[in-house]
Write a protein that holds these residues in place. Structure first.
Motif, PDB file in Angstrom:
ATOM      1  N   THR A  35      36.562 -16.912   7.625  1.00  0.00           N
ATOM      2  CA  THR A  35      35.490 -16.047   8.116  1.00  0.00           C
ATOM      3  C   THR A  35      36.030 -14.630   8.213  1.00  0.00           C
ATOM      4  N   SER A  36      35.142 -13.693   8.482  1.00  0.00           N
ATOM      5  CA  SER A  36      35.600 -12.307   8.658  1.00  0.00           C
ATOM      6  C   SER A  36      36.504 -12.198   9.884  1.00  0.00           C
ATOM      7  N   ASP A  37      36.267 -13.032  10.914  1.00  0.00           N
ATOM      8  CA  ASP A  37      37.145 -13.038  12.096  1.00  0.00           C
ATOM      9  C   ASP A  37      38.560 -13.477  11.734  1.00  0.00           C
ATOM     10  N   VAL A  94      40.010 -13.133   8.804  1.00  0.00           N
ATOM     11  CA  VAL A  94      40.618 -12.042   8.037  1.00  0.00           C
ATOM     12  C   VAL A  94      41.127 -10.969   8.987  1.00  0.00           C
ATOM     13  N   MET A  95      40.320 -10.629   9.990  1.00  0.00           N
ATOM     14  CA  MET A  95      40.718  -9.587  10.944  1.00  0.00           C
ATOM     15  C   MET A  95      41.904 -10.041  11.800  1.00  0.00           C
ATOM     16  N   THR A  97      45.361 -10.096  10.024  1.00  0.00           N
ATOM     17  CA  THR A  97      46.009  -8.796   9.819  1.00  0.00           C
ATOM     18  C   THR A  97      46.803  -8.353  11.048  1.00  0.00           C
ATOM     19  N   LYS A  99      40.324 -11.097  -0.071  1.00  0.00           N
ATOM     20  CA  LYS A  99      40.776  -9.888   0.630  1.00  0.00           C
ATOM     21  C   LYS A  99      42.168 -10.101   1.232  1.00  0.00           C
ATOM     22  N   LYS A 101      31.262 -17.471  -1.376  1.00  0.00           N
ATOM     23  CA  LYS A 101      31.317 -16.325  -0.441  1.00  0.00           C
ATOM     24  C   LYS A 101      32.604 -16.368   0.380  1.00  0.00           C
ATOM     25  N   ASN A 102      32.958 -17.568   0.892  1.00  0.00           N
ATOM     26  CA  ASN A 102      34.203 -17.712   1.654  1.00  0.00           C
ATOM     27  C   ASN A 102      35.424 -17.400   0.793  1.00  0.00           C
ATOM     28  N   ASN A 106      35.561 -15.378  -1.687  1.00  0.00           N
ATOM     29  CA  ASN A 106      35.637 -13.925  -1.866  1.00  0.00           C
ATOM     30  C   ASN A 106      36.213 -13.242  -0.627  1.00  0.00           C
ATOM     31  N   MET A 107      35.910 -13.780   0.566  1.00  0.00           N
ATOM     32  CA  MET A 107      36.513 -13.253   1.796  1.00  0.00           C
ATOM     33  C   MET A 107      38.019 -13.503   1.793  1.00  0.00           C
TER      34      MET A 107
END
Length: 133
Positions: A57-59, A61-62, A65, A90, A83-84, A86-87
């Motif tokens: 999820t975007s969480d 990924v954040m 980092t 990143k 979609k996942n 592609n996330m």
């Protein structure tokens, strides 16, 4: 320890955190021992955090980092949408220093070509009838 997978275990046992790729993919048919191999591999790094079977999820990924200790993320590709993936791309394109992505897949066809190009693949050999007996 997995029986009859000496070649791949030998290759993986050569890695230390200093020379470990940030992203690998353990590939093999259902029942070939992918999950057991991942657990064995990560156990070699007792000071690392192991996040098992996580959803991308975007969480994620954040938070990845911001990792300050070595962290292994085990991601099962068959549970991911395009979609996942592609996330995930990143993270693979600009991997944080302390983050190690371990993908689990049955076939390279489950992965987007852009992801496949960014991971080191370790393919489990198939068991023979004799080995299964």
């Amino acid at each position: 320890m997995l029986k009859f997978q000496d070649k791949i275990m030998g290759r993986l046992s050569k890695y230390e955190l200093e020379n470990l790729p940030n992203s690998i993919c353990i590939m093999g048919e259902r029942g070939s021992g992918k999950t057991s191999l991942i657990e064995w591999f990560v156990s070699r790094f007792p000071n690392a955090v192991f996040v098992e079977d996580i959803e991308v999820t975007s969480d994620l990924v954040m938070s990845a980092t911001m990792a300050v200790t070595p962290t292994f993320y085990h991601i099962d590709i068959k549970k991911m949408t395009e979609k996942n993936q592609n996330m995930l791309l990143k993270l693979l394109e600009e991997p944080p220093k302390m983050v190690y992505i371990i993908l689990e897949a049955e076939s390279k066809f489950q992965l987007l070509p852009t992801i496949l190009n960014r991971v080191q693949v370790f393919e489990l050999s198939q068991y023979s009838e004799h080995q299964l007996r």
